[in-house]
Write an enzyme that holds these catalytic residues in place. Structure first.
Site, PDB file in Angstrom:
ATOM      1  N   SER B 179       0.819  -1.202   0.000  1.00 49.35           N
ATOM      2  CA  SER B 179       0.000   0.000   0.000  1.00 49.35           C
ATOM      3  C   SER B 179       0.861   1.264   0.000  1.00 49.35           C
ATOM      4  O   SER B 179       0.662   2.180  -0.790  1.00 49.35           O
ATOM      5  CB  SER B 179      -0.907  -0.062   1.228  1.00 49.35           C
ATOM      6  OG  SER B 179      -1.492   1.166   1.457  1.00 49.35           O
ATOM      7  N   ILE B 180       1.871   1.275   0.883  1.00 49.52           N
ATOM      8  CA  ILE B 180       2.725   2.459   0.972  1.00 49.52           C
ATOM      9  C   ILE B 180       3.575   2.597  -0.289  1.00 49.52           C
ATOM     10  O   ILE B 180       3.643   3.674  -0.897  1.00 49.52           O
ATOM     11  CB  ILE B 180       3.623   2.387   2.230  1.00 49.52           C
ATOM     12  CG1 ILE B 180       2.758   2.441   3.493  1.00 49.52           C
ATOM     13  CG2 ILE B 180       4.643   3.519   2.234  1.00 49.52           C
ATOM     14  CD1 ILE B 180       3.505   2.123   4.782  1.00 49.52           C
ATOM     15  N   ARG B 257      11.337  -0.145   8.542  1.00 48.94           N
ATOM     16  CA  ARG B 257      11.796  -0.380   9.903  1.00 48.94           C
ATOM     17  C   ARG B 257      13.330  -0.326   9.879  1.00 48.94           C
ATOM     18  O   ARG B 257      13.955  -0.773   8.921  1.00 48.94           O
ATOM     19  CB  ARG B 257      11.357  -1.761  10.427  1.00 48.94           C
ATOM     20  CG  ARG B 257       9.892  -1.832  10.858  1.00 48.94           C
ATOM     21  CD  ARG B 257       9.636  -1.014  12.102  1.00 48.94           C
ATOM     22  NE  ARG B 257       8.247  -1.023  12.535  1.00 48.94           N
ATOM     23  CZ  ARG B 257       7.313  -0.144  12.139  1.00 48.94           C
ATOM     24  NH1 ARG B 257       7.624   0.804  11.283  1.00 48.94           N
ATOM     25  NH2 ARG B 257       6.090  -0.227  12.601  1.00 48.94           N
ATOM     26  N   GLU B 286      16.054   2.802  18.096  1.00 46.79           N
ATOM     27  CA  GLU B 286      15.416   4.081  18.422  1.00 46.79           C
ATOM     28  C   GLU B 286      15.246   4.226  19.940  1.00 46.79           C
ATOM     29  O   GLU B 286      14.949   3.238  20.620  1.00 46.79           O
ATOM     30  CB  GLU B 286      14.059   4.140  17.730  1.00 46.79           C
ATOM     31  CG  GLU B 286      14.202   4.109  16.213  1.00 46.79           C
ATOM     32  CD  GLU B 286      12.895   3.856  15.493  1.00 46.79           C
ATOM     33  OE1 GLU B 286      11.825   3.901  16.138  1.00 46.79           O
ATOM     34  OE2 GLU B 286      12.940   3.611  14.282  1.00 46.79           O
ATOM     35  N   HIS B 304      11.072   8.749  13.632  1.00 46.75           N
ATOM     36  CA  HIS B 304       9.989   7.757  13.473  1.00 46.75           C
ATOM     37  C   HIS B 304       8.614   8.389  13.686  1.00 46.75           C
ATOM     38  O   HIS B 304       7.877   8.009  14.594  1.00 46.75           O
ATOM     39  CB  HIS B 304      10.176   6.573  14.438  1.00 46.75           C
ATOM     40  CG  HIS B 304       9.413   5.362  13.987  1.00 46.75           C
ATOM     41  ND1 HIS B 304       9.674   4.091  14.450  1.00 46.75           N
ATOM     42  CD2 HIS B 304       8.383   5.215  13.124  1.00 46.75           C
ATOM     43  CE1 HIS B 304       8.848   3.221  13.873  1.00 46.75           C
ATOM     44  NE2 HIS B 304       8.055   3.889  13.072  1.00 46.75           N
ATOM     45  N   ALA B 306       6.433   9.094  10.865  1.00 42.80           N
ATOM     46  CA  ALA B 306       5.769   9.114   9.558  1.00 42.80           C
ATOM     47  C   ALA B 306       4.250   9.101   9.652  1.00 42.80           C
ATOM     48  O   ALA B 306       3.564   9.503   8.713  1.00 42.80           O
ATOM     49  CB  ALA B 306       6.249   7.947   8.698  1.00 42.80           C
TER      50      ALA B 306
END
Lengths: 317, 341
Positions: B179-180, B257, B286, B304, B306
């Site tokens: 989808s992305i 990721r 992270e 992170h 988005a």
């Protein structure tokens, strides 16, 4: 071009790039105005030999310069904008004018979209958030979505059209204001700029600077855009009333701004420096290796065409 | 749906089915405690109890049928074993790697995520990071704001930070055309980029060139965009070989990721100029970011975030509530289980 062309003198009125200088020097003799402390004296000394002027967005040929160069035949600007050239005077005196349209259109449009994303999604601020170590203390803030937003374009010329196409890929709703409505466009035309500003969330300034369009983005337009609105300027600084823009941002009457151009470059209003909802760029919308080379080649090509008695590649006048 | 406002409805709410929440969702802090509320269910808030989780579940959650996992709260086999009545695990994320999918399958528990609700925002950020990287937007903004004047006034050359690079005409390789990835492709297509991709399987309805091997994709593109999920197979998939294939003029954008990229190798390549730049929203550890990156102007760093837009969080809240309501009404869920590879 025959060897005699090396006698033709070109005056560059401002630095553009080493590449451009080198290329012009291959065929012409070049004087670089910024190397001379006493510019007036320099011009007085050489006024009868200068046949061409090369400028850019930073400087061109105003009435004073044109009048002081009786042998001037052509002004070639390494820019698409013509606001630094006295076009009427050139026309009057039969001086040719050439610019660099089309080759920079994509880059300028890309930067406009880049600025929209940078402002809405706070990309520059979040980059600083990481670099400063703030991320270790907590999550970044919430930002504003771009996809689907309404984008208003002031000036639906070459650049405005390409910006619209890119924004469409983000499912944006496009409206525009222009001197005249463009046929065959699927976007809503707003004959009144304030109406456009009232009906969009992001206003992109993409028109050319003329006497009529100075400060066209004024207090009323900025207020109409509003506290959630974002102003993007990739045109010319003078298109926007900078003083009003600063005050609107400081007072929260405007939500944010992405600016590549300013009224008095390279000066940037100090009040904007500390604002996180503002992204400031030093007039780089055409600054890619590929495009700057293409622009320089076009300038040189126009000079060679003119002095070779051939049609100009990209004539304006 | 109307929020369930406690007081006068306490009697009614006792009959409402319960949804277990392990931790307070980040949304509560931003939008208030009622943002996932419904008059069709109520929340059982594990964090409000002084009991350790397993005791809490044994005591209070034996008849609970649904779990809402938010903020990455893991749903492990151990937890699931303490909840015999659970039939649905709903997560507020798109990713599923914090849920023991095998255990859910074994138990016949439905797993639902938030489908594509984030995809546009993530795709937008991928494009934003890419333009920023190629056109030095963040670097220029901090340059201007530090009052450092560009050299151009004095020397006539463009700009001491380094002139930018044109986006149009560049070859974009998308890793993971879900989808992305598809939305990224649609956007960059409009910028005049040529798109190709690598995915687990070729997509028959897609006309972009397919590379079955990510190394081959990297060798044939200028811009590599990581849009896939993290699995055992994709862990450190972007390694020394792939980065080498991408080459000195190549850039990488990661909105998937962190562990999909061998971060140490990426840092080495960036520092030594073996790739041209990177735009990263995700990292291996992270919120720690390799300190070498903090000093580079040819990287754009993003914490992170988005999916952190007001609009998408609201859309997600709506989707979560609608899905839970559908579940308790025995209607089809809006978002189906997605295989976690």
């Amino acid at each position: 071009m025959d060897n005699n062309s090396n006698n033709i003198i070109v005056l560059m009125v401002c630095p553009v790039s080493n590449y451009l200088e080198q290329e012009i020097e291959k065929s012409f003799k070049v004087f670089k105005l910024w190397h001379f402390e006493d510019k007036e004296q320099f011009i007085n000394t050489h006024k009868d030999s200068i046949q061409a002027v090369v400028g850019s967005a930073a400087a061109g040929a105003d009435a004073e310069l044109i009048e002081s160069l009786p042998k001037l035949e052509i002004v070639a600007t390494c820019s698409v904008g013509l606001d630094k050239i006295d076009l009427a005077r050139c026309k009057e005196k039969g001086i040719r004018v050439a610019n660099t349209p089309d080759v920079l259109t994509d880059d300028v449009a890309d930067l406009a979209i880049g600025l929209i994303l940078a402002v809405l999604r706070r990309i520059c601020e979040s980059d600083r958030y990481v670099r400063s170590g703030e991320w270790k203390k907590g999550e970044f803030k919430m930002t504003t979505k771009f996809t689907g937003k309404s984008v208003g374009i002031l000036g639906m010329g070459r650049i405005g059209t390409v910006i619209a196409k890119r924004a469409e890929a983000f499912d944006c709703i496009i409206g525009y204001n222009s001197r005249t409505e463009k046929p065959n466009l699927n976007y809503k035309y707003y004959p009144n700029l304030i109406d456009l500003a009232s009906n969009c969330q992001i206003l992109v300034v993409a028109c050319s600077l003329t006497e009529e369009t100075q400060h066209i983005v004024n207090r009323q337009v900025i207020n109409a855009l509003g506290p959630k609105g974002v102003l993007i300027n990739i045109g010319r600084g003078l298109l926007v009333d900078e003083h009003e823009l600063v005050s609107a941002l400081l007072q929260g009457r405007l939500g944010g701004a992405g600016l590549d151009v300013f009224e008095h470059e390279p000066d940037v209003p100090e009040e904007l420096i500390g604002l996180e909802n503002v992204v400031l760029l030093p007039h780089v919308a055409s600054a890619t290796v590929e495009t700057r080379k293409a622009m320089a080649d076009l300038v040189v090509g126009n000079l060679q065409a003119h002095f070779g008695k051939k049609p100009l590649l990209t004539p304006v006048v | 749906m109307e929020a369930c406002h406690g007081h006068g409805k306490e009697k009614e709410s006792q009959d409402l089915p319960r949804v277990l929440l392990f931790k307070p969702p980040p949304d509560f802090h931003l939008f208030g405690d009622e943002c996932f509320s419904s008059n069709k269910f109520k929340f059982l808030k594990a964090w409000e109890s002084p009991l350790p989780l397993d005791q809490f579940l044994k005591t209070h959650a034996q008849s609970v049928e649904a779990i809402l996992s938010s903020g990455g709260a893991p749903v492990t086999a151990e937890t699931l074993r303490l909840m015999p009545a659970v039939r649905l695990v709903m997560t507020t994320s798109a990713g599923l790697n914090h849920i023991d999918i095998a255990e859910c399958r074994r138990r016949g528990i439905t797993v639902a995520n938030t489908g594509n609700v984030f995809s546009e925002d993530v795709a937008d950020l991928a494009v934003g990071l890419l333009i920023d990287l190629l056109r030095n937007i963040s670097a220029s903004d901090r340059f201007v704001k530090q009052w450092l004047r560009p050299r151009q006034a004095a020397e006539g050359d463009c700009y001491s930070l380094g002139i930018g690079s044109k986006l149009g005409g560049k070859r974009v390789g998308i890793v993971g055309l879900g989808s992305i990835g598809s939305l990224v492709a649609k956007r960059l297509d409009a910028f005049g980029c040529s798109i190709s991709y690598n995915s687990r399987t070729k997509k028959p309805s897609v006309s972009y060139p397919f590379y079955s091997n990510v190394c081959e994709l990297a060798a044939n593109c200028d811009i590599l965009i990581i849009c896939c999920g993290l699995t055992a197979e994709t862990h450190h998939m972007i390694n020394k070989q792939v980065l080498s294939a991408l080459g000195k003029e190549g850039v990488v954008i990661n909105i998937g990721r962190g562990p999909i990229i061998d971060e140490q190798e990426l840092v080495r390549c960036l520092v030594q100029g073996e790739i041209k730049g990177a735009g990263l929203d995700v990292f291996e550890n992270e919120p720690d970011v390799p300190k070498e990156l903090l000093a580079l102007d040819n990287v754009v760093l993003s914490p992170h975030c988005a999916i952190f837009t007001w609009e998408t969080f609201k859309d997600r809240q709506k989707l979560v509530v609608e899905n839970l309501e559908a579940f308790f009404s025995n209607k089809p869920l809006l978002t189906k289980i997605v295989d976690n590879d």
